[in-house]
Design an enzyme around this catalytic site. Structure first.
Site, mmCIF file in Angstrom:
data_model
loop_
_atom_site.group_PDB
_atom_site.id
_atom_site.type_symbol
_atom_site.label_atom_id
_atom_site.label_comp_id
_atom_site.label_asym_id
_atom_site.label_seq_id
_atom_site.Cartn_x
_atom_site.Cartn_y
_atom_site.Cartn_z
ATOM 1 N N LYS A 121 -19.049 -7.954 -14.224
ATOM 2 C CA LYS A 121 -18.195 -6.815 -13.894
ATOM 3 C C LYS A 121 -17.694 -6.903 -12.457
ATOM 4 O O LYS A 121 -16.524 -6.610 -12.176
ATOM 5 C CB LYS A 121 -18.972 -5.509 -14.111
ATOM 6 C CG LYS A 121 -19.280 -5.219 -15.575
ATOM 7 C CD LYS A 121 -20.169 -3.993 -15.723
ATOM 8 C CE LYS A 121 -20.457 -3.692 -17.197
ATOM 9 N NZ LYS A 121 -21.371 -2.548 -17.363
ATOM 10 N N ASP A 139 -24.744 -9.186 -16.375
ATOM 11 C CA ASP A 139 -23.703 -8.259 -16.816
ATOM 12 C C ASP A 139 -23.046 -7.582 -15.615
ATOM 13 O O ASP A 139 -21.816 -7.463 -15.544
ATOM 14 C CB ASP A 139 -24.292 -7.218 -17.754
ATOM 15 C CG ASP A 139 -23.228 -6.260 -18.286
ATOM 16 O OD1 ASP A 139 -22.284 -6.731 -18.926
ATOM 17 O OD2 ASP A 139 -23.350 -5.044 -18.036
ATOM 18 N N GLY A 184 -32.430 3.182 -27.165
ATOM 19 C CA GLY A 184 -31.287 2.322 -27.456
ATOM 20 C C GLY A 184 -30.339 2.133 -26.292
ATOM 21 O O GLY A 184 -29.177 1.747 -26.476
ATOM 22 N N LYS A 216 -15.494 0.228 -44.200
ATOM 23 C CA LYS A 216 -16.773 -0.497 -44.149
ATOM 24 C C LYS A 216 -17.113 -1.101 -45.506
ATOM 25 O O LYS A 216 -17.493 -2.271 -45.617
ATOM 26 C CB LYS A 216 -17.897 0.435 -43.698
ATOM 27 C CG LYS A 216 -17.953 0.642 -42.202
ATOM 28 C CD LYS A 216 -19.190 1.432 -41.817
ATOM 29 C CE LYS A 216 -19.211 1.661 -40.301
ATOM 30 N NZ LYS A 216 -20.358 2.500 -39.900
ATOM 31 N N GLU A 222 -9.575 -1.898 -19.390
ATOM 32 C CA GLU A 222 -10.181 -0.889 -18.515
ATOM 33 C C GLU A 222 -11.675 -0.745 -18.762
ATOM 34 O O GLU A 222 -12.445 -0.502 -17.841
ATOM 35 C CB GLU A 222 -9.481 0.457 -18.736
ATOM 36 C CG GLU A 222 -9.910 1.556 -17.778
ATOM 37 C CD GLU A 222 -9.541 1.263 -16.330
ATOM 38 O OE1 GLU A 222 -10.461 0.987 -15.538
ATOM 39 O OE2 GLU A 222 -8.350 1.285 -16.008
ATOM 40 N N GLY A 266 -22.365 3.617 -23.322
ATOM 41 C CA GLY A 266 -22.365 4.321 -24.610
ATOM 42 C C GLY A 266 -21.189 3.910 -25.453
ATOM 43 O O GLY A 266 -20.073 3.744 -24.955
#
Length: 804
Positions: free
Chosen positions: A666, A662, A648, A505, A589, A785
């Site tokens: 998919k 979205d 979040g 980073k 995947e 997540g």
């Protein structure tokens, strides 16, 4: 007696010659009987040849000659080398006046390298209290008069050597000049390049030595050149036959003619490192120790001569004519390869002989050109030969497949009569990469996977840290070395061929630089990186344009970015065609269901011929959380939505989740896995956002969340008893045709069903098939997540790394 032979680098000034003195001293102190054969010190032979060339062109050779003398004398000013320097000076002066030199003169010049080395080493040993004797092989090794590559007269040479060593069998160690001899007129001759090794093996043969120890600058013979393959391993034992194959195919430590005198007397040859002389090196004997591939050898300064002709079919004597031409012109052919039809014949020859070979073959086949039996004779320059010593054709498909996977297409290959050695001709620009690919495939080293990661946000950053944390364990467990050589965001990139560190980073922030995809491809090519994988963890619609260039540059692809699979069907097919044409893989995947094995399951069912009749489920972890909690709790919709935002679970602008696009993307990805040709605008999507809240900035929207409440409180209240709300995607219709029915909608389902019992933020999918009837295959689990998605990408990475 043992014969010790020291190479030029071993005898170089400083650490080299000091180590040689230590080795000789130790052996004498231990009571060993030895004779020492020396090469010219440092680069003396090349330097003498360069000075000679300058003198013949009447250029100023004296500064280089002065440098040569200073190096050879070095700190040993008390050693008298004036005689040799004076002879060289006269020879150079004469050549400069005449403007030319013969091979005879050249031999006289080059011989001084070994004479200087032997005289200097003898004097230093004596000064250090060791009895030593300078031994000039021009008085021992008698040869024919083929200057530059003289052949020893064996009986006479053997008699001289035996007689000399018998007369000088006292305690003194003989320091013997390698590489040189003399003819019947006592004119100096040389035994050709690597001639010092030949001298040593002749002495070992004549004196029935116990062992020949050849000291070099490496620990022995390796599975490949360590300068080209960092993972190369030292070989402890080889047979003479294997060593001979190595010598024939370019290994510089050995020379083919060195092996024969040792083989005749079954005298072991040990390759040792002067600079690490405690190491046991590589032992070469007549006794085999197991079958299998031993090493990779390389011929670099070669060219390929191609003779093509349809009229050669069935015509006898073509090979004989070719080899007669080669023999008449002193051109050695290291490899010949041809089809059974004889329509094409390829010959590998020394690069500096290729043009002559082509011209002489054109003369030989001149009449065949007129009759159209021969179409053309060409030369392919800039090629190299890789020989796999010990390779059996029964397993050759493994390294060959690995080469093709890395877009390295051999120009030709052949195997020896024994069927135990295979040689490949490749483009010289691909030599380094080809060696590493083959070596990684056939030896017990870890297969190196070079990874470029684009996007280092939540998912990408988590993935990078997962790889770095797990790399060592994966290498131990799977023999797969994961090497992240590139990390990029939309602006800057960090490149390191040896792999980024955990401080990536800071490094990308401080040392990263702007880039294009061409820079990444060029870097991989420049550093010969094999087994390339590009991972797209962006959400960018523009980055997917780089997919085809990456595929064409030998990258496999992994993506958590859904864009590429949901653009136009035309692009979808173009991408698949590029993958097929370049034999590359594309895994994604995590495009649907994060880390759940959904896409693989659907692919497997479809490829097996199973008729999938319907797919439906909860595709969004965010919306799963929203409606699972709204259905279970007696609180307003806006409160659950605010809770999801604060935790979040949503995008920064929650409308990106609530609009349903979205989920639609998919669903479209799954439809295309079934070869359906639907476009995104054909999906019926129920937008969950009240129309008047769809426009405007995010801050205004977040202040108006309570305006959702009357709408969704009513929808919830209007349900049948014991029903709950779920936001689903559904693919239905006759899925055997070109297009299916794609719907994204809010539905009410009984709470006692699998879909109704969904908890938390889980994703949920039902796959209905003809074979299973009304009992669907159910896949359920965490569908959102960064950690879960990153782990899913990691799974794709390991799956791809494991492929052959």
């Amino acid at each position: 007696m043992k014969i010790l032979k020291f190479g030029g680098k071993s005898l170089s000034n400083g650490d080299g010659i000091n180590k040689v003195l230590t080795i000789i001293t130790d052996k004498i102190n231990e009571g060993e009987e030895i004779a020492v054969v020396v090469s010219a010190r440092g680069n003396a032979t090349d330097e003498l040849e360069e000075i000679l060339d300058l003198a013949s062109k009447n250029h100023n050779y004296k500064p280089l000659f002065k440098t040569f003398k200073e190096y050879q004398q070095d700190d040993y000013r008390d050693v008298d080398l004036t005689e040799e320097f004076a002879v060289l000076e006269k020879l150079f002066e004469g050549v400069s006046i005449i403007g030319d030199y013969s091979e005879k003169i050249k031999d006289q010049v080059l011989s001084k390298g070994e004479v200087l080395a032997a005289k200097l080493l003898t004097a230093i040993l004596i000064k250090n209290g060791i009895e030593a004797r300078f031994t000039d092989t021009r008085t021992l090794i008698k040869t024919d008069s083929k200057f530059g590559n003289a052949q020893p007269l064996e009986q006479l040479s053997k008699k001289n050597v035996i007689q000399y060593f018998r007369q000088n069998s006292d305690a003194a160690v003989n320091i013997v000049t390698g590489f040189i001899g003399s003819n019947s007129n006592n004119d100096t001759t040389t035994l050709g390049r690597n001639g010092s090794n030949y001298t040593a093996s002749l002495l070992a043969n004549y004196l029935d030595a116990e062992e020949l120890q050849s000291y070099t600058h490496v620990d022995g013979i390796y599975t490949a050149n360590p300068d080209l393959v960092s993972d190369a391993k030292k070989i402890d034992h080889l047979t003479f036959n294997e060593a001979n194959e190595l010598a024939n195919f370019g290994t510089t430590i050995l020379h083919a003619k060195t092996i024969i005198p040792l083989l005749e007397k079954n005298i072991p040859l040990r390759i040792l490192n002067t600079f690490n002389y405690q190491n046991k090196g590589t032992l070469i004997t007549s006794k085999a120790e197991g079958e299998g591939i031993k090493t990779l050898s390389v011929l670099e300064n070669v060219a390929l001569v191609n003779l093509e002709g349809r009229g050669l079919l069935g015509k006898t004597g073509v090979d004989a004519r070719i080899f007669r031409v080669m023999g008449d012109n002193d051109i050695s052919v290291s490899i010949i390869s041809q089809g059974s039809s004889e329509r094409g014949i390829g010959l590998v020859v020394a690069a500096d002989k290729a043009t002559k070979a082509m011209m002489e073959l054109e003369k030989e086949f001149e009449s065949d050109f007129y009759s159209k039996d021969v179409n053309k004779i060409t030369v392919t320059d800039n090629v190299s030969v890789i020989s796999i010593i010990g390779q059996d054709l029964s397993t050759f498909h493994k390294p060959y497949t690995a080469l093709i996977k890395n877009k390295i297409i051999p120009i030709l290959f052949n195997n020896t009569i024994s069927g135990k050695n295979v040689s490949l001709v490749v483009n010289k620009s691909q030599l380094n990469k080809a060696l590493n690919v083959i070596h990684g495939e056939i030896f017990g080293v870890s297969k190196k996977i070079n990874i470029a990661i684009f996007g280092h946000g939540l998912v990408g950053g988590t993935l990078i840290n997962q790889i770095l944390a797990s790399a060592e364990a994966i290498e131990k467990r799977k023999d797969i070395k994961l090497n992240v050589f590139a990390i990029a965001n939309s602006k800057n990139i960090l490149l390191d061929k040896n792999g980024v560190t955990t401080n990536w980073k800071n490094e990308i922030q401080n040392t990263g630089f702007s880039y294009t995809i061409d820079d990444v491809i060029a870097y991989a090519n420049e550093h010969h990186l094999e087994n390339l994988i590009a991972i797209d963890n962006t959400a960018s619609t523009t980055f997917v344009k780089n997919y085809v260039p990456l595929i064409e540059s030998s990258f496999d692809l992994i993506s958590s970015n859904k864009v590429a699979n949901t653009l136009s069907y035309g692009f979808y097919k173009e991408l698949r065609k590029s993958l097929a044409d370049n034999q590359k893989n594309y895994l994604y995947e995590t495009n649907v269901g994060a880390g759940l094995p959904l896409i693989d399951t659907i692919k497997l069912l479809h490829l097996s011929g199973e008729n999938i009749t319907k797919i439906k489920g909860v595709f969004s972890g965010t919306l799963s959380y929203l409606f699972n909690n709204f259905s279970a709790k007696d609180v307003p919709f806006s409160e659950i939505l605010k809770e999801a935002i604060d935790n979040g679970y949503t995008e920064p602008d929650p409308r990106e989740d609530l609009c349903g696009n979205d989920v639609g993307r998919k669903l479209l990805i799954l439809a295309r896995e079934l070869d359906l040709q639907n476009e995104f605008d054909e999906i019926a999507i129920q937008n969950l956002i009240p129309e008047h809240l769809r426009e405007g900035n995010v801050a205004d929207f977040l202040n108006k969340l309570k305006e959702f409440d009357p709408i969704y409180n009513k929808i919830k209240a209007d349900q049948k008893p014991n029903h709950v709300l779920r936001y689903i995607g559904e693919l239905s219709g006759d899925l055997q045709h070109d297009k299916g029915i794609l719907e994204v909608k809010l539905v009410s389902v009984p709470s006692d069903t699998a879909l109704g019992g969904l908890k938390g933020s889980d994703s949920f999918f039902e796959i209905y098939t003809e074979s299973y009837g009304d009992r669907p295959i159910v896949i359920q689990g965490a569908g959102a997540g960064s950690a879960v998605t990153a782990r899913g990408v990691f799974g794709d990475l390991l799956r791809l790394s494991d492929k052959g």
